[in-house]
Scaffold this active site. Structure first.
Site, PDB file in Angstrom:
ATOM      1  CB  SER A  35      -1.118  -0.134   1.140  1.00 21.02           C
ATOM      2  OG  SER A  35      -0.209   0.039   2.378  1.00 21.02           O
ATOM      3  CE  LYS A  74      -2.705   1.760   4.936  1.00 22.58           C
ATOM      4  NZ  LYS A  74      -2.540   0.966   4.016  1.00 22.58           N
TER       5      LYS A  74
END
Length: 190
Positions: A35, A74
């Protein structure tokens, strides 16, 4: 006693400093998944500074709001109270366009329809890249107080705030400060 301190003092002092740093300030983390590609890759090792505060574009480790047993890495995009919008791959925060230079490599590949080649390791990712009309789907969110909106850099395949919701201050585990493995890709993050 003087002999003991002379022989072992420096070692014990360094050991105590290391233990204090590890317990109260620093945490080693391994990247799992894709990701955050290409900024961070699967299997890389990171060092994070323990904190519950983050600034825009910091890369953080966090507990996933929909499964607190999972730790994710993230990038902070939206801060408390902000309205975060994405339209045609342009990020807007509180009505102002905000550049995302860390996305340039994959945006360029996506625009040239070459991102599917990067995803050769995963046929599902290839299909997503081939069928997507934007690198980041359009959205509008207003971030609640004491929470953050986070996204992965690999927007086509990232599970992030678009799916698991906002991240509470208390879910933030730390801020990535150093990639130490692999050695040839060592990097300090500001």
């Amino acid at each position: 006693m003087k002999s003991f301190i002379k022989n072992w003092g420096l070692f014990l002092l360094v050991l105590a400093a290391f233990i204090i740093l590890r317990v109260y300030f620093l945490t080693p983390v391994s990247v799992k998944g894709h990701s955050m590609d290409p900024t961070l890759n699967d299997g890389q090792k990171l060092l994070t500074l323990k904190t519950q505060e983050a600034d825009r574009f910091d890369i953080i480790t966090l507990k996933e709001p929909d499964d607190l047993s999972k730790l994710a890495v993230k990038r902070v995009i939206g801060l408390p109270g902000e309205t975060v919008e994405m339209h045609d791959d342009q990020l807007t925060i509180d009505g102002k366009n905000v550049p995302e230079p860390y996305l340039e490599e994959y945006l360029t590949l996506f625009a040239a329809e070459n991102l599917a080649k990067v995803y050769e390791y995963n046929p599902d990712f290839q299909a997503i890249a081939e069928n997507a009309t934007n690198f980041t789907d359009d959205f509008t969110f207003t971030v609640p107080e004491d929470e953050y909106f986070v996204l992965g850099d690999n927007r086509l395949v990232s599970k992030d705030s678009r799916y698991f919701g906002f991240v509470k201050d208390s879910y933030v585990q730390g801020k990535v400060i150093w990639r130490y493995w692999p050695i040839n890709e060592m990097k300090i993050f500001n």
